[in-house]
Design an enzyme around this catalytic site. Structure first.
Site, PDB file in Angstrom:
ATOM      1  N   ASP A   1      40.040  41.136  44.266  1.00 36.41           N
ATOM      2  CA  ASP A   1      40.395  39.814  43.873  1.00 36.41           C
ATOM      3  C   ASP A   1      40.815  39.433  43.152  1.00 36.41           C
ATOM      4  O   ASP A   1      40.534  39.445  41.886  1.00 36.41           O
ATOM      5  CB  ASP A   1      39.844  38.563  44.946  1.00 36.41           C
ATOM      6  N   SER A   2      41.596  37.905  42.962  1.00 34.91           N
ATOM      7  CA  SER A   2      41.538  37.335  41.284  1.00 34.91           C
ATOM      8  C   SER A   2      40.589  36.606  41.757  1.00 34.91           C
ATOM      9  O   SER A   2      39.998  36.065  40.184  1.00 34.91           O
ATOM     10  CB  SER A   2      42.637  36.267  41.526  1.00 34.91           C
TER      11      SER A   2
ATOM     12  N   TYR B 176      45.980  33.798  41.026  1.00 40.53           N
ATOM     13  CA  TYR B 176      47.254  34.884  41.253  1.00 40.53           C
ATOM     14  C   TYR B 176      48.424  34.318  41.530  1.00 40.53           C
ATOM     15  O   TYR B 176      49.627  34.690  41.195  1.00 40.53           O
ATOM     16  CB  TYR B 176      46.740  36.206  42.325  1.00 40.53           C
TER      17      TYR B 176
ATOM     18  N   CYS C 108      42.493  39.826  49.025  1.00 40.26           N
ATOM     19  CA  CYS C 108      43.108  38.951  48.290  1.00 40.26           C
ATOM     20  C   CYS C 108      45.115  39.172  48.725  1.00 40.26           C
ATOM     21  O   CYS C 108      45.372  40.344  48.850  1.00 40.26           O
ATOM     22  CB  CYS C 108      43.496  39.518  47.042  1.00 40.26           C
TER      23      CYS C 108
ATOM     24  N   GLU D 270      37.821  28.018  43.208  1.00 41.04           N
ATOM     25  CA  GLU D 270      37.298  28.300  41.971  1.00 41.04           C
ATOM     26  C   GLU D 270      36.139  27.318  41.182  1.00 41.04           C
ATOM     27  O   GLU D 270      35.512  27.625  40.445  1.00 41.04           O
ATOM     28  CB  GLU D 270      38.252  29.153  41.019  1.00 41.04           C
TER      29      GLU D 270
ATOM     30  N   CYS E 267      44.855  33.052  52.731  1.00 41.97           N
ATOM     31  CA  CYS E 267      44.656  33.537  51.209  1.00 41.97           C
ATOM     32  C   CYS E 267      43.107  33.466  51.418  1.00 41.97           C
ATOM     33  O   CYS E 267      41.888  32.934  51.790  1.00 41.97           O
ATOM     34  CB  CYS E 267      45.110  32.327  50.885  1.00 41.97           C
TER      35      CYS E 267
ATOM     36  N   HIS F  29      40.703  32.930  49.585  1.00 42.49           N
ATOM     37  CA  HIS F  29      39.264  31.961  48.864  1.00 42.49           C
ATOM     38  C   HIS F  29      39.555  30.769  50.174  1.00 42.49           C
ATOM     39  O   HIS F  29      38.837  29.836  50.277  1.00 42.49           O
ATOM     40  CB  HIS F  29      39.858  31.034  47.706  1.00 42.49           C
TER      41      HIS F  29
HETATM   42  N1  DGL Z   1      42.518  34.937  46.905  1.00 41.23           N
HETATM   43  C1  DGL Z   1      43.415  35.447  46.315  1.00 41.23           C
HETATM   44  C2  DGL Z   1      44.625  35.272  47.453  1.00 41.23           C
HETATM   45  O1  DGL Z   1      43.918  36.050  48.963  1.00 41.23           O
HETATM   46  C3  DGL Z   1      44.028  34.846  45.891  1.00 41.23           C
HETATM   47  C4  DGL Z   1      44.403  33.765  45.102  1.00 41.23           C
HETATM   48  C5  DGL Z   1      44.649  33.286  43.659  1.00 41.23           C
HETATM   49  O2  DGL Z   1      44.147  33.763  42.203  1.00 41.23           O
HETATM   50  O3  DGL Z   1      46.123  32.224  44.012  1.00 41.23           O
HETATM   51  O4  DGL Z   1      46.064  34.830  47.748  1.00 41.23           O
END
Ligand code: DGL
Length: 267
Positions: free
Chosen positions: A13-14, A45, A76, A155, A187, A189
């Protein structure tokens, strides 16, 4: 050389978002080892160019394959929406993304076929969720919204409090007018914001965290390929492309256990 069954699952993941998938791995398939790559040099990302994101996904997958991983889990949504097909064509090992499982779960859950999906700008602009939901159920009404402030909030550990609640309420208000009964957290996150999201939307809307279904699918695939780990001592290794100490500190809080030493690996 590890026997293939004992080789780790490669997860990326990012940043800390993919830990929502890791916590499901620990719950559902606890004998599996994990090698996790957090591309913290490039987080978030979601606002980046699709071609650039495809390039990151290829480099990271290549690294995880070189480290001997037996399967790749794209933890991700942004990378899954932009790079899943590309990675499948390019790498000769099983690769699982988070979108298909979330789509299936949402369609099983909705009663009114009115589904909301939230994600990064790149994920929502890719249209992948909208296409897949409608391909499987042409009657589905899909309402999508990008929520760019959410990843920086997570984050930075800002997952509660009045400011976060206001931000979440602002981002979700257009969806709440659509009478949805199901909301996909598109997402990885976002599940860390789930208590605030539930507070804002109320208990009448079912919230889908695709991590649970994704890991169920991983388990099925491991069974099908006879790749389930047999050992009793799984190992967990975390690497990040920037600030490994910060990643360890934040990630340990989110996962609820110490990640151990995080190595810095720049690709
Ligand atoms: N956690 C990631 C996703 O599911 C990336 C989020 C990001 O870095 O913008 O899209």
């Amino acid at each position: 050389m590890l026997e293939k069954k004992e080789a780790p699952l490669g997860v990326f993941d990012s940043g800390v978002g993919g830990l929502t998938v890791v916590r499901e791995i620990l719950k559902q398939i606890p004998s599996e080892s994990i090698l996790y790559y957090a591309d913290t040099a490039h987080v978030p990302y979601g606002s980046r160019d699709p071609q650039e994101l495809k390039g990151f996904a290829r480099k990271i997958t290549s690294y995880l394959v070189d480290q001997g991983c037996k399967m790749i889990i794209i933890a991700c949504n942004t990378s899954t929406s932009l790079a899943y097909e590309d990675l499948q064509t390019f790498f000769p090992l099983p690769i699982i993304g988070v979108i298909e499982p979330g789509v299936e779960k949402a369609l099983k859950t909705t009663k009114k076929s009115r589904i909301g999906v939230i994600g990064t700008v790149a994920t929502i602009n890719s249209g992948v969720y909208q296409q897949k939901l409608q391909a499987k159920n042409p009657d589905a009404q899909v309402y999508a919204a990008a929520c760019p402030p959410f990843v920086p909030l997570v984050e930075n550990g800002l997952i509660a409090g009045a400011d976060t609640e206001n931000t979440v309420a602002n981002c979700l208000s257009p969806l709440l007018e659509k009478n949805i009964d199901t909301l996909i957290l598109g997402c990885t996150h976002y599940p860390f914001l789930q208590p605030v999201i539930t507070k804002v939307i109320g208990s009448g809307i079912k919230v889908i965290d695709p991590a649970c279904e994704t890991v169920r699918k991983v388990g099925e695939k491991l069974k099908e390929l006879k790749l389930f780990a047999q050992g009793a001592n799984p190992s967990y290794h975390y690497v990040s492309s920037k600030s490994p100490q910060d990643f360890r500190a934040r990630g340990s809080v989110f996962l609820g256990e110490d990640l151990g030493t995080v190595k810095k690996v720049i690709l």
